[in-house]
Design an enzyme around this catalytic site. Structure first.
Site, short mmCIF file in Angstrom:
data_model
loop_
_atom_site.label_atom_id
_atom_site.label_comp_id
_atom_site.label_asym_id
_atom_site.label_seq_id
_atom_site.Cartn_x
_atom_site.Cartn_y
_atom_site.Cartn_z
CG ASP A 1 -1.99 -1.06 1.16
OD1 ASP A 1 -2.35 -1.47 0.04
OD2 ASP A 1 -2.46 -1.49 2.23
CE1 TYR B 1 4.03 -6.82 3.59
CE2 TYR B 1 3.43 -9.14 3.70
CZ TYR B 1 3.44 -7.93 3.03
OH TYR B 1 2.86 -7.84 1.79
#
Length: 274
Positions: free
Chosen positions: A59, A117
């Site tokens: 994003d 992540y």
């Protein structure tokens, strides 16, 4: 660039980028995106329009320490020259770290079996210039052992409907987290998460929720109750995007690299052991 071919060869780029000045990975009608910049650089070098597929979308503001993007091309490419040329074309906030020729059935996204992540928190009463656009600042002292207790409730296969954007809740919201742990070093807390896949804003909502609960001296039961509710309204705030990094993408043992520009291989994970 070599003798032309009647069939398409499969290539993959290993990328890094700072997401600060990008509107995310995926091409949009307006705004600067990583995908658009990579495709533009490929068009300049290869003199043809190229469409790339990534191992995962990031994003706006999210960074990548390791992102893969695959594409097809009808000629044999010098992989080292490809890396050097693209880095010469691209801006300094995105770089090509390696290039591979893959087997024909490889796809950067669909061949991946897991993704890792990292989320960075700067935990200090006073701000630091090094936290800007790179980590979330929390000025209340966080107990990392308590954080790990809460994070452990998220490990395994769950319905994460409470930990995603509402519009994503219309899809299958079951995901599996293989590993999740917070590690503190000096004033920094790094949260490492490995899972098979992630929903929109899932990690940032999980981090925001855990920080909220720890700050309010809540318990692990609150995480379990939020999971049971399957409703975004019960989870905490969404942590900012600039603390999030796509750190690694893992592929299965059946994925084969034919050639590598600079010798290293793609990362592999025997996810079946989980």
């Amino acid at each position: 660039m070599g003798k032309g071919s009647q069939y398409q060869l499969k290539y993959t780029l290993k990328l890094q980028y700072s997401g600060t000045n990008y509107e995310g990975w995926q091409i949009q009608k307006t705004g600067r995106t990583v995908q658009a910049e990579i495709q533009k650089a490929l068009r300049i070098y290869l003199k043809r329009d190229i469409r790339i597929a990534s191992s995962g979308r990031t994003d706006t503001g999210v960074h990548a320490l390791e992102q893969y993007a695959s594409f097809e091309f009808c000629e044999e490419l010098n992989l080292q020259r490809l890396c050097i040329a693209l880095n010469g074309i691209l801006d300094r906030d995105v770089s090509v770290k390696n290039a591979y020729q893959m087997k024909d059935d490889f796809h950067a996204r669909y061949s991946a079996v897991a993704r890792e992540y990292k989320y960075k928190i700067y935990n200090s009463q006073l701000r630091s210039p090094f936290m800007n656009y790179s980590s979330m600042w929390v000025n209340n002292k966080l107990d990392v052992s308590r954080m790990n207790e809460l994070l452990s409730a998220l490990k395994g296969e769950h319905d994460f409907a409470s930990f995603c954007k509402k519009k994503s809740a219309n899809e299958n919201t079951n995901r599996t987290i293989y590993e999740i742990k917070a590690i503190k070093k000096d004033e920094w807390i790094h949260i490492n998460i490995i899972g098979n896949a992630f929903l929109h804003n899932m990690i940032r909502i999980m981090i925001g929720t855990v920080v909220d609960i720890v700050t309010k001296d809540g318990s692990k039961n609150e995480i379990e109750l939020i999971l049971e509710k399957k409703d975004r309204e019960y989870a905490g705030k969404t942590a900012p995007p600039y603390g999030l990094y796509l750190a690694s993408v893992f592929y299965g043992e059946d994925v084969e690299v034919i050639k590598s520009a600079f010798g290293d291989d793609i990362k592999r994970l025997n996810y079946r052991r989980y």
